[in-house]
Design an enzyme around this catalytic site. Structure first.
Site, PDB file in Angstrom:
ATOM      1  N   HIS A 124       0.875  -1.171   0.000  1.00 33.92           N
ATOM      2  CA  HIS A 124       0.000   0.000   0.000  1.00 33.92           C
ATOM      3  C   HIS A 124       0.919   1.229   0.000  1.00 33.92           C
ATOM      4  O   HIS A 124       2.021   1.174   0.549  1.00 33.92           O
ATOM      5  CB  HIS A 124      -0.838  -0.043   1.280  1.00 33.92           C
ATOM      6  CG  HIS A 124      -1.894   1.007   1.389  1.00 33.92           C
ATOM      7  ND1 HIS A 124      -1.619   2.304   1.740  1.00 33.92           N
ATOM      8  CD2 HIS A 124      -3.235   0.951   1.204  1.00 33.92           C
ATOM      9  CE1 HIS A 124      -2.742   3.000   1.774  1.00 33.92           C
ATOM     10  NE2 HIS A 124      -3.741   2.203   1.443  1.00 33.92           N
ATOM     11  N   ASP A 201       3.321  -4.010   7.894  1.00 32.62           N
ATOM     12  CA  ASP A 201       2.034  -3.344   7.744  1.00 32.62           C
ATOM     13  C   ASP A 201       0.949  -4.389   8.043  1.00 32.62           C
ATOM     14  O   ASP A 201       0.720  -5.307   7.254  1.00 32.62           O
ATOM     15  CB  ASP A 201       1.930  -2.827   6.297  1.00 32.62           C
ATOM     16  CG  ASP A 201       0.568  -2.219   5.994  1.00 32.62           C
ATOM     17  OD1 ASP A 201      -0.359  -2.375   6.806  1.00 32.62           O
ATOM     18  OD2 ASP A 201       0.440  -1.615   4.915  1.00 32.62           O
ATOM     19  N   GLN A 204      -4.200  -5.079   7.136  1.00 36.46           N
ATOM     20  CA  GLN A 204      -5.173  -6.044   6.605  1.00 36.46           C
ATOM     21  C   GLN A 204      -5.047  -7.426   7.253  1.00 36.46           C
ATOM     22  O   GLN A 204      -5.783  -8.342   6.883  1.00 36.46           O
ATOM     23  CB  GLN A 204      -5.009  -6.186   5.084  1.00 36.46           C
ATOM     24  CG  GLN A 204      -5.281  -4.909   4.312  1.00 36.46           C
ATOM     25  CD  GLN A 204      -6.751  -4.501   4.319  1.00 36.46           C
ATOM     26  OE1 GLN A 204      -7.634  -5.296   4.642  1.00 36.46           O
ATOM     27  NE2 GLN A 204      -7.025  -3.257   3.976  1.00 36.46           N
ATOM     28  N   LYS A 227     -10.280  -0.313  10.575  1.00 37.26           N
ATOM     29  CA  LYS A 227     -10.409  -1.510   9.733  1.00 37.26           C
ATOM     30  C   LYS A 227     -10.744  -2.750  10.557  1.00 37.26           C
ATOM     31  O   LYS A 227     -10.775  -3.865  10.043  1.00 37.26           O
ATOM     32  CB  LYS A 227      -9.106  -1.755   8.966  1.00 37.26           C
ATOM     33  CG  LYS A 227      -8.829  -0.679   7.897  1.00 37.26           C
ATOM     34  CD  LYS A 227      -7.601  -1.032   7.105  1.00 37.26           C
ATOM     35  CE  LYS A 227      -7.081   0.125   6.294  1.00 37.26           C
ATOM     36  NZ  LYS A 227      -7.873   0.427   5.103  1.00 37.26           N
ATOM     37  N   CYS A 367      -4.800   2.401  -3.668  1.00 39.80           N
ATOM     38  CA  CYS A 367      -3.590   2.962  -3.033  1.00 39.80           C
ATOM     39  C   CYS A 367      -2.413   2.008  -3.125  1.00 39.80           C
ATOM     40  O   CYS A 367      -1.570   1.951  -2.219  1.00 39.80           O
ATOM     41  CB  CYS A 367      -3.837   3.327  -1.567  1.00 39.80           C
ATOM     42  SG  CYS A 367      -5.078   4.584  -1.345  1.00 39.80           S
TER      43      CYS A 367
HETATM   44  N1  PMP Z   1      -1.795  -0.665   4.490  1.00 37.07           N
HETATM   45  C1  PMP Z   1      -2.750  -1.421   3.963  1.00 37.07           C
HETATM   46  C2  PMP Z   1      -2.422  -2.814   3.520  1.00 37.07           C
HETATM   47  C3  PMP Z   1      -4.037  -0.919   3.843  1.00 37.07           C
HETATM   48  O1  PMP Z   1      -5.003  -1.666   3.308  1.00 37.07           O
HETATM   49  C4  PMP Z   1      -4.311   0.394   4.282  1.00 37.07           C
HETATM   50  C5  PMP Z   1      -5.690   1.000   4.145  1.00 37.07           C
HETATM   51  N2  PMP Z   1      -6.266   0.823   2.903  1.00 37.07           N
HETATM   52  C6  PMP Z   1      -3.271   1.123   4.841  1.00 37.07           C
HETATM   53  C7  PMP Z   1      -2.026   0.566   4.925  1.00 37.07           C
HETATM   54  C8  PMP Z   1      -3.463   2.521   5.334  1.00 37.07           C
HETATM   55  O2  PMP Z   1      -4.332   2.530   6.399  1.00 37.07           O
HETATM   56  P1  PMP Z   1      -4.817   3.910   7.007  1.00 37.07           P
HETATM   57  O3  PMP Z   1      -5.400   4.679   5.883  1.00 37.07           O
HETATM   58  O4  PMP Z   1      -5.811   3.515   8.039  1.00 37.07           O
HETATM   59  O5  PMP Z   1      -3.605   4.553   7.559  1.00 37.07           O
END
Ligand code: PMP
Length: 410
Positions: A124, A201, A204, A227, A367
């Site tokens: 991401h 990270d 997910q 999430k 993203c």
């Molecule tokens: N990493 C991953 C794998 C994600 O799916 C997301 C959210 N789509 C993020 C990071 C970023 O999360 P946040 O916008 O809550 O900071």
């Protein structure tokens, strides 16, 4: 199955609503953000109704109660991932947690020319851009693991990528686009042979499966409350105690200082060192309620239930001519984000037909633009499931995709 989804859904009144077309909402966008159960909303409301005050400040009863609630939430989150409370830093979200590590490493001058930061092509942007920026600021180089055609990490360059020059390995535990579950333990063990810091990270993975930081073997793990049934605006960074203790702050100001003179300041130990300013207290309390909700379901049951939904989606989408799964097509080492393309129809058009039918999915690059680039596609349609989704909702997704094909003549 360990829980009754029909009973559970009563905790999520939003799932009963309809959309403008009159269709009932089928919410398949939990990878972006999850819905919140009444228990979480009640916990936040109760905090404001009865305990609200700025934590760590003021010698009055409410401040004490607010502090107790906030620190209690820290303990609950720590338990959830097998950590100790002093290793849990509350952040705004995953993005901030990763930036915190990247900036703190830069501030500590831990990297310079000749050093390397290794990421993967499935990150991401939140776990890519901060590392690009750190490389730029420090003169370190950025390199990455590529992807195989079936949506997994291509580890063929592992010997080249992981060596004593590699100061940071940043990798996602579970891909938000492909669904892939990565072999973090194996990678972390390899990286640690060279003293590399491993930043994971968990945005997910932590919401969807049991995650124990000791078993994971990484050094830092970032995830987001929103999430995992929790409120927006609160996230978590776990870090190994001795590593956090060795890091300078990212943001500075109140609540994180020990002694301030006009020309210099000493800082509190972690986690306070990394929590400048009045923190997001009601959100932390709400996150603790979300954690308790998930614990009551059982994370192994959560993962097993999502796997059933994912199996159904992969099977039924696989039967639709022209639908291609982007990511692992089988259930091994994958989670419940299912991305796909439909031959001859742009993902935005698929999304629009689904939306008309009340089926909320995400379309785009999610993203993680390098992924769609890697597979030579403009975007994907992504359905992502959570504990409140039902097999019927998977069927509604598949029916919607077939309807899109009929509509657009695909
Ligand atoms: N990493 C991953 C794998 C994600 O799916 C997301 C959210 N789509 C993020 C990071 C970023 O999360 P946040 O916008 O809550 O900071």
């Amino acid at each position: 199955m360990g829980f009754d989804v029909d009973v559970l859904r009563r905790d999520f009144p939003i799932l009963e609503r309809t959309v403008d077309s009159g269709a009932r909402l089928v919410y398949l966008d939990s990878g972006a953000t999850t819905q919140k159960p009444l228990q979480v909303l009640d916990a936040e409301r109760d905090f404001y109704l009865t305990h609200n005050a700025a934590v760590h400040r003021g010698a009055h009863q409410l401040a004490g109660e607010a502090t107790e609630a906030y620190e209690g939430a820290r303990g609950t989150v720590a338990r959830f991932v097998g950590a100790s409370a002093d290793e849990i830093v509350f952040t705004r979200n995953t993005t901030e947690g990763i930036n915190l590590v990247a900036y703190a490493l830069g501030n500590a001058r831990r990297l310079g020319p000749g050093d390397r930061i290794v990421v993967t092509q499935m990150e991401h942007h939140a776990n890519l851009v901060p590392w690009q920026q750190l490389a730029e600021r420090t003169g370190a180089t950025l390199d990455w693991f590529g992807l195989t055609d079936d949506g997994r990490l291509d580890l063929t360059r592992i010997d080249e990528l992981l060596d004593e020059r590699t100061k940071v390995l940043a990798v996602t535990h579970q891909s938000n686009v492909l669904g892939t579950l990565n072999p973090v333990r194996e990678l972390a063990d390899r990286a640690h042979e060279f003293g590399t810091l491993v930043v994971v990270d968990g945005a997910q993975s932590v919401p969807h499966r049991p995650v124990d930081v000791r078993e994971l073997g990484a050094d830092f793990l970032a995830f987001s409350g929103h999430k995992m049934l929790g409120p927006n605006g609160v996230g978590v960074l776990w870090g190994r105690r001795e590593l956090l203790a060795d890091l300078p702050p990212f943001l500075t100001g109140g609540s994180m200082i020990e002694v301030v003179e006009m020309d210099r300041t000493t800082f509190l130990p972690p986690p306070q060192r990394f929590e400048a300013g009045v923190p997001m207290t009601s959100q932390a309390v709400g996150l603790a309620a979300a954690v308790e909700y998930l614990e009551a379901l059982g994370m192994a049951e959560v993962a097993a239930y999502e796997e059933r939904l994912t199996a159904r989606a992969l099977e039924l989408l696989g039967e639709v001519p022209g639908v291609r799964i982007v990511g692992p097509a089988g259930l091994t080492d994958r989670g419940s984000a299912v991305s796909f393309t439909v031959d001859g129809i742009h993902p935005h058009d698929v999304g629009q037909v689904l939306d008309e039918r009340g089926v909320a999915v995400r379309v785009g690059h999610h993203c993680a633009r390098p992924i769609v680039k890697r597979y030579g596609i403009p975007a994907t349609t992504r359905a992502s499931f959570y504990v409140y989704n039902t097999p019927d909702e998977v069927d509604a997704l598949v029916a919607g995709v077939r309807a899109a094909q009929q509509y657009f003549g695909g």
